[in-house]
Motif scaffolding. Structure first.
Motif, PDB file in Angstrom:
ATOM      1  N   GLY A 244       0.817  -1.221   0.000  1.00  0.00           N
ATOM      2  CA  GLY A 244       0.000   0.000   0.000  1.00  0.00           C
ATOM      3  C   GLY A 244       0.839   1.254   0.000  1.00  0.00           C
ATOM      4  N   LEU A 245       1.974   1.222   0.710  1.00  0.00           N
ATOM      5  CA  LEU A 245       2.860   2.386   0.753  1.00  0.00           C
ATOM      6  C   LEU A 245       3.404   2.698  -0.631  1.00  0.00           C
ATOM      7  N   ILE A 278      -7.155   3.263   3.821  1.00  0.00           N
ATOM      8  CA  ILE A 278      -6.934   4.581   3.246  1.00  0.00           C
ATOM      9  C   ILE A 278      -6.458   4.510   1.792  1.00  0.00           C
ATOM     10  N   TYR A 279      -5.770   3.406   1.421  1.00  0.00           N
ATOM     11  CA  TYR A 279      -5.259   3.348   0.047  1.00  0.00           C
ATOM     12  C   TYR A 279      -6.209   2.605  -0.903  1.00  0.00           C
ATOM     13  N   PHE A 280      -7.289   2.021  -0.399  1.00  0.00           N
ATOM     14  CA  PHE A 280      -8.194   1.281  -1.277  1.00  0.00           C
ATOM     15  C   PHE A 280      -8.785   2.153  -2.387  1.00  0.00           C
ATOM     16  N   MET A 285      -9.519   3.773  -8.218  1.00  0.00           N
ATOM     17  CA  MET A 285      -9.429   4.741  -9.305  1.00  0.00           C
ATOM     18  C   MET A 285      -8.861   4.097 -10.563  1.00  0.00           C
ATOM     19  N   LYS A 286      -7.924   3.184 -10.356  1.00  0.00           N
ATOM     20  CA  LYS A 286      -7.251   2.519 -11.474  1.00  0.00           C
ATOM     21  C   LYS A 286      -7.001   1.070 -11.061  1.00  0.00           C
ATOM     22  N   PRO A 287      -7.989   0.181 -11.288  1.00  0.00           N
ATOM     23  CA  PRO A 287      -7.928  -1.190 -10.772  1.00  0.00           C
ATOM     24  C   PRO A 287      -6.695  -1.980 -11.185  1.00  0.00           C
ATOM     25  N   ILE A 288      -6.063  -1.611 -12.292  1.00  0.00           N
ATOM     26  CA  ILE A 288      -4.874  -2.339 -12.714  1.00  0.00           C
ATOM     27  C   ILE A 288      -3.749  -2.235 -11.681  1.00  0.00           C
ATOM     28  N   ASP A 472     -17.527   6.359  -0.514  1.00  0.00           N
ATOM     29  CA  ASP A 472     -16.380   5.689  -1.122  1.00  0.00           C
ATOM     30  C   ASP A 472     -15.242   5.508  -0.131  1.00  0.00           C
ATOM     31  N   ASN A 473     -15.080   6.487   0.742  1.00  0.00           N
ATOM     32  CA  ASN A 473     -13.921   6.486   1.630  1.00  0.00           C
ATOM     33  C   ASN A 473     -14.305   7.172   2.934  1.00  0.00           C
TER      34      ASN A 473
END
Length: 612
Positions: A244-245, A278-280, A285-288, A472-473
C-alpha cells in the motif's frame, strides 16, 4: 437474463464470504488486546529468551495461551449469537474442548495444543444451542420458575457440550488444526507462502480478507509462535504496509489532482497509523494497480520467508510501529522486517509509477473516480447499493443517532466517526456518532448508518429500516457535508413534511440595496467556489478586489468552497439568488448578500463605499 443471474449469484457469494469473514473478525478483533498482551509478555519475559527473562512472570505465558485466549474467543462468539447467556454457555463448553484437545492429550501446558479454531467453532455453536432452547421454552415457563430454568438450562446444556467437546469435538478440531498447520508448513518449507498474497491483496480491497486472516492466519500463527520458533510469518502476510505504501508514494509523485494532493497525508495514516483502508480508493481509481500490490506483497512475503522473519503475535492495526513491537528481540528479525517492507514498497512503487506515468486520462477527483470504480465492480446492483440513498431532507427528521459500520468496527470507521462527530458538534447538532462492526449493527429507530460502498448491501440486511448512506472512503468523503446540511434542513421542515419553512437568520441580508448589511463588522468578503462555476467566482473576486484596491480599502476578498466558510458575522458571503437557500441552510451567523449575477451587478460600488 442469464448474465444478470450470474452477476447476482456472484454478488450474493461475495456478501456471504464477507459475512463469514466479518463474523470471524468480530470474534477476534475485540480480543486483539489480549493477544498483544500475551505477545508482549512472551517477548519481554520469556525464560530464557526474552528481552528481560523472568521465570515467574513467564509462567503466565502457558495458561494465557491454553486457557485465556481460546476462552475469550469462545465467549465473544457465544455473545454474538445469544448475548450473555450464549457467552457463559460457550465458556463452559470450551473448557471441555480445551482439556480434551489440548491439556489432556499432551499432558503439560507447554506441550498443549491451543484450541483457537476449536473455540471459534464451539463458542457460536454453544450460543446457538442455548438460543434454540430459549426459543423453545419461550412463554411456557410458569411464573416464579424463570430464574430456576434460566440457570439450570445453562448448567445442563453447558455440561453436555463440555463433555461432547472433551470426547468428540476436540479430536476433530485437533485433526483440522494439524492439517491446516501442516499445509502452511509445507508452503513455508518450499518458499511457496508468498503465493498467498495473490489472494490476500485483492481480498483486502474487496473486504474479503477477514475470512482468511482471522479464520486461518491468526489461529495457526499463534500456534506456530507458541512453538520452538517463537514467531510466525503468518502475522506479516496481511499487515505488511509495503504494498500500500508503494501505491501511495507513486500517487504522491506521479498522480493527478486531488489524488496527488491527498496521497502524502494518506501515507502517514497508512504507514504509521496502520489504517490500510486509506489506500483502497486509490486502487479503485485505477484497478490495474492491484497488480502492483500483488507484486509488492509477494516480494515482501518471499523476503520474510527467505530471511526467516516472523512476529510473536498479530499486530493490530497494521502499522509499522505495531509490527516492530510484535517482533522477537533478534536484530536479524528487525533487519529482515525492514528489508521485506522496503522491497515490497519498492516493487509496488515501481509498477505503480509506470502505470500512472503512462496514464493519459483527464485528471479525476479521487471521490468521483472511486465511485465510478465501485460501480464497475458492482455491475448488476442498483445505484442505491453503490452510493448513498437519494433522500429528501424530511427523511432525516427522526435521526437521533449516527453509526459508522465497517467490517471489524475499528480503524477507518473510528476515524470516519471522529471526523463526522466534529462536524456535528460544530454544526450545533445534538447527535451521537459512534462506530461498530457491521455484524453488530442493529435495526434501531432513529438510526443513520454510514458504510463504505462495498458493505452497503450488508448494511441493508442488518438495518433495513435505517436511513443508510454509502461513501467511497470514510476518511475523505464530501457526503459528510451533505449529511450535515440535511440534518440542519430538517429543523426547517414543517410537521406534515410538505414544505420548507422560510426561516430568516437574524443577521442575514438578501437584498441588493445593502440595507441590512452591517459593514462595520465585515472583515472578509467571500465568493463561493462551485465545481461547475470556479471561473465565475474567481472573476467576481478579482472584480471586487480591484474596486477595493482602487478605493484603498483593506477588506479581504476570497473564493472558497461552501463547506470551508467560518460561520461568523465578520464574513460577508456574496451569492446568486439561486444559491441563497443552500447557504442559509448551512450557516446562521454569516452575513449574506444575494445578487442576480456575480459579474454584472451594480451593487459592488455601493458595497465598497460602505466597507471600512
Amino acid at each position: 437474463m442469464e448474465n444478470s443471474a450470474t452477476k447476482s449469484s456472484q454478488k450474493t457469494l461475495r456478501v456471504k464470504v464477507q459475512n463469514f469473514g466479518s463474523f470471524l473478525s468480530s470474534m477476534v478483533m475485540p480480543n486483539i488486546g489480549a493477544f498483544i498482551a500475551w505477545g508482549l509478555i512472551t517477548a519481554i519475559f520469556l525464560y530464557p529468551k526474552g528481552w528481560f527473562p523472568n521465570e515467574k512472570i513467564a509462567s503466565l505465558i502457558g495458561p494465557m495461551k491454553v486457557y485465556l485466549l481460546p476462552m475469550l474467543l469462545s465467549y465473544t462468539g457465544g455473545q454474538l449469537v445469544d448475548d450473555t447467556r450464549g457467552a457463559v454457555t460457550a465458556i463452559i463448553a470450551t473448557m471441555g474442548l480445551i482439556i480434551g484437545g489440548g491439556v489432556a492429550a499432551n499432558g503439560a501446558l507447554d506441550n498443549a495444543t491451543p484450541m483457537f479454531i476449536g473455540a471459534m467453532v464451539m463458542g457460536p455453536f454453544a450460543g446457538w444451542c442455548i438460543k434454540k432452547f430459549d426459543n423453545l421454552v419461550d412463554g411456557k415457563i410458569k411464573s416464579g420458575f424463570e430464574m430456576l430454568v434460566n440457570n439450570f438450562s445453562i448448567g445442563i446444556i453447558g455440561m453436555i457440550l463440555a463433555i461432547l467437546g472433551f470426547y468428540a469435538i476436540a479430536p476433530v478440531m485437533n485433526a483440522i488444526t494439524n492439517v491446516l498447520k501442516d499445509g502452511i508448513d509445507w508452503l513455508i518449507n518450499r518458499n511457496l507462502i508468498p503465493l498467498m498474497n495473490i489472494i490476500i491483496e485483492p481480498a483486502k480491497v474487496l473486504f474479503l480478507n477477514n475470512a482468511i486472516n482471522q479464520g486461518i492466519m491468526t489461529p495457526i500463527g499463534i500456534q506456530q509462535a507458541s512453538g520452538a520458533a517463537g514467531k510466525s510469518i503468518l502475522f506479516l502476510l496481511e499487515p505488511d504496509p509495503g504494498p500500500g505504501l508503494g501505491i501511495l508514494l507513486a500517487y504522491a509523485l506521479f498522480g493527478k489532482g486531488e489524488a496527488k494532493a491527498s496521497a502524502p497525508s494518506a501515507i502517514i495514516i497508512h504507514f504509521l497509523g496502520g489504517i490500510h483502508e486509506i489506500y483502497f480508493p486509490y486502487i479503485l481509481m485505477k484497478p490495474i494497480l492491484i497488480l502492483a500490490t500483488i507484486a509488492g506483497g509477494v516480494t515482501g512475503t518471499l523476503t520474510f520467508s527467505l530471511l526467516h522473519v516472523g512476529l510473536q503475535a498479530p499486530p493490530s492495526p497494521g502499522s509499522i510501529i505495531s509490527i516492530f513491537m510484535m517482533s522477537t528481540k533478534s536484530p536479524a528479525n528487525y533487519i529482515g522486517i525492514v528489508i521485506g517492507v522496503t522491497l515490497a514498497t519498492l516493487v509496488s512503487f515501481l509498477i505503480s509509477a509506470v502505470i500512472l506515468k503512462r496514464d493519459k486520462s483527464v485528471t479525476q477527483d479521487l471521490t468521483s473516480a472511486s465511485a465510478a470504480m465501485n460501480q464497475m465492480k458492482n455491475q448488476g446492483t442498483t445505484n442505491d447499493e453503490i452510493s448513498e440513498d437519494a433522500v429528501e431532507p424530511g427523511e432525516y427528521k427522526d435521526v437521533d443517532k449516527i453509526i459508522f459500520a465497517c467490517d471489524a468496527g475499528m480503524g477507518s470507521s473510528a476515524m470516519g466517526a471522529s471526523l463526522l462527530r466534529d462536524k456535528v458538534k460544530k454544526a450545533g447538532l445534538n447527535l451521537s456518532v459512534t462506530n461498530v462492526a457491521i455484524s453488530k449493527l442493529k435495526d434501531e429507530p432513529g438510526l443513520l448508518v454510514v458504510t463504505q460502498n462495498e458493505l452497503a448491501e450488508r448494511a441493508a440486511e442488518k438495518a433495513p429500516h435505517a436511513l443508510r448512506i454509502a461513501v467511497d472512503n470514510f476518511l475523505n468523503s464530501p457526503k459528510y457535508e451533505e449529511i450535515i446540511m440535511n440534518l440542519k434542513l430538517r429543523d426547517q421542515v414543517e410537521p406534515d413534511n410538505s414544505k420548507v419553512q422560510k426561516v430568516e437568520p437574524q443577521v442575514n441580508a438578501e437584498v441588493e440595496d445593502l440595507s441590512t448589511i452591517k459593514p462595520d463588522k465585515i472583515k472578509q468578503v467571500i465568493f463561493i467556489r462551485h465545481d461547475q462555476h470556479v471561473g465565475t467566482s474567481t472573476m467576481a473576486r478579482s472584480l471586487l478586489k480591484d474596486k477595493l484596491n482602487a478605493a484603498d480599502k483593506k477588506t479581504g476578498v476570497v473564493s472558497v468552497a461552501i463547506q470551508d466558510i467560518d460561520d461568523v458575522d465578520s464574513n460577508l458571503a456574496i451569492v446568486t439568488k439561486t444559491a441563497l437557500s443552500n447557504v442559509k441552510s448551512r450557516y446562521s451567523n454569516i452575513q449574506i448578500l444575494a445578487v442576480d449575477d456575480l459579474i454584472n451587478t451594480n451593487v459592488y460600488d455601493d458595497l465598497v463605499e460602505k466597507l471600512q
